[in-house]
Design a protein around this motif. Sequence first.
Motif: not given
Length: 132
Positions: A95-108, A110-123
């Motif tokens: 079991h792992q607690s539901n972390l939604t809404g916490t600082s430990a939530a999964y942020r993929p 490119g996410s607005v709340l993520g720590t990384g930078h969104r990849p540049v859109v090309t095409g």
Amino acid sequence: MKKFLLQFFTWWNGQTLGTRFHTWRHGTEVGRDEWGNIYYEGGTDSEGRTRRWVIYKDIAEASKIPAGWHGWMHHRVDTPPSKEDYQPRAWQKPHQSNLTGTSAAYRPKGSVLGTGHRPVVTGDYDAWTPGA
């Protein structure tokens, strides 16, 4: 007194007064899990099956139900884990607690709340501009 007030004014702290009354009137304790949640059955639901419910030890969160009890609660199995030597399958994660809404939530990435930078859109995408 505090626990009574929490049951009277909130639905997420263990059980409500309505659930307490229903449990007192119709419930038979079936078992407890390793986190202190208590499982009951009694009466029938709209489909004629035995009604099953859980009273959470703390905050009511559906993800706190272990896999074995989840199967019993949803009528996938007839025998509750407390009446058999239930062992989780090798592929079942602990079991792992539901972390939604916490600082430990999964942020993929490119996410607005993520720590990384969104990849540049090309095409071949060209942004629409009014009047163009």
